[in-house]
Design a protein around this motif. Structure first.
Motif, PDB file in Angstrom:
ATOM      1  N   GLN A   1       0.830  -1.209   0.000  1.00 38.67           N
ATOM      2  CA  GLN A   1       0.000   0.000   0.000  1.00 38.67           C
ATOM      3  C   GLN A   1       0.859   1.251   0.000  1.00 38.67           C
ATOM      4  O   GLN A   1       0.535   2.232  -0.668  1.00 38.67           O
ATOM      5  CB  GLN A   1      -0.927  -0.001   1.223  1.00 38.67           C
ATOM      6  N   ARG A   2       1.956   1.239   0.739  1.00 39.73           N
ATOM      7  CA  ARG A   2       2.859   2.394   0.724  1.00 39.73           C
ATOM      8  C   ARG A   2       3.436   2.617  -0.670  1.00 39.73           C
ATOM      9  O   ARG A   2       3.558   3.756  -1.132  1.00 39.73           O
ATOM     10  CB  ARG A   2       3.973   2.199   1.757  1.00 39.73           C
TER      11      ARG A   2
ATOM     12  N   ASP B   1       0.806   4.152  -2.824  1.00 34.40           N
ATOM     13  CA  ASP B   1       0.644   5.576  -2.526  1.00 34.40           C
ATOM     14  C   ASP B   1       1.702   6.422  -3.238  1.00 34.40           C
ATOM     15  O   ASP B   1       1.439   7.556  -3.639  1.00 34.40           O
ATOM     16  CB  ASP B   1       0.732   5.805  -1.013  1.00 34.40           C
TER      17      ASP B   1
END
Length: 302
Positions: free
Chosen positions: A101-102, A105
């Motif tokens: 997820q990082r 992003d």
């Protein structure tokens, strides 16, 4: 570079083999901190070293095979502004869903897609083309990346949303590493008890006993279906566990994993599951409020 070019970041033991396999179907760009590895890839399969992220302006697929999640984030922050808008990043490094997820992003402001393609194999399997990829992410991104994935290996399992493939690998490895401790303890007890080790291996590898049955029967049938009637009672499993602890103590064999597992059977008995099949220990996680645990009404949604 053309649309038939793939960039691979990371030429360690696994990354080099991933690059080698991709090079059989695509032109290749490569990056690694080791000048020796870059030269090796250039000599072996004509890979072009990446010296500037601007070289990726027409590179649609980027494969990451790096040692740490932080390394992936660093690479993505550097290259994202230079990738074409239809680019897909393929994360093959061993990471957690939160790391995926990082990374997503970092890529989101540039409209770039990310999928996880965790490698389940050793280097010999990758070299032979028998490795497996555990995939997660948007279906259209996986479909777009399929030619690159196929070049790595045709054995692929799609687990679902972004991070699911990464989680599946971490879970698989956790089980393998935990079982290694249990097997080491079992081997020590067997040797002390003058049990032939080859016969022990045959016993534990029997598909109807040993290591297989808790997964292929008890978890796959009883836990998944919530069926704990009949079978070997938890109280009987708890008694057998006590016997194993007593045997190890008499042999002065230290136990860690088996000792810890016995505590779960004590908790299961205390929770009132003693007469149910011993797979009922899985219900403890629902008792503790785990949302997706067996026994929780939400379990079959996952």
């Amino acid at each position: 570079m053309s649309a038939n070019t793939v960039a691979v970041y990371g030429l360690g033991n696994m990354g080099y083999l991933v690059a080698e396999r991709i090079s059989q179907a695509f032109s290749l760009q490569v990056f690694d901190l080791s000048a020796e590895q870059l030269a090796r890839a250039g000599a072996a399969f004509g890979a072009t070293p990446i010296s500037d992220p601007e070289q990726l302006a027409a590179t649609r697929f980027v494969v990451l095979c790096l040692p740490y999640p932080a390394a992936s984030l660093s690479v993505l922050a550097e290259i994202a502004p230079h990738l074409p808008k239809d680019a897909v990043v393929i994360e093959t490094s061993t990471v957690n869903p939160a790391d995926m997820q990082r990374s997503a992003d970092v890529l989101a402001p540039h409209g770039l897609a990310l999928i996880d393609a965790s490698i389940l194999a050793g280097v010999s399997q990758m070299a032979a083309g028998t490795a497996s990829l555990l995939l997660g992410g948007d279906a259209s991104a996986i479909s777009a990346a399929r030619p690159v994935l196929d070049a790595i290996t045709e054995k692929q399992i799609v687990f679902g949303t972004l991070g699911a493939g990464a989680a599946a690998k971490v879970i698989n490895n956790a089980v393998a590493h935990a079982v290694m401790v249990v097997v080491a303890e079992a081997g020590a007890m067997a040797t002390a008890s003058e049990v032939d080790v080859e016969q022990l291996i045959g016993l534990l590898s029997d598909t109807q006993m040993g290591l297989h049955r808790p997964l292929t029967y008890r978890y796959a049938n009883r836990v998944v279906n919530g069926d704990y009637s009949g079978g070997m009672p938890l109280d009987a499993a708890r008694k057998d566990s006590e016997l194993a602890l007593s045997l190890a103590q008499s042999q002065r064999i230290p136990l860690f994993a088996i000792q810890a597992c016995h505590s779960v059977y004590e908790l299961g008995a205390a929770a009132g599951y003693g007469r149910e099949d011993y797979a009922a220990i899985a219900k403890l996680w629902a008792d503790w409020g785990t949302p997706s645990a067996p026994g929780n009404p939400e379990f079959n949604r996952y």
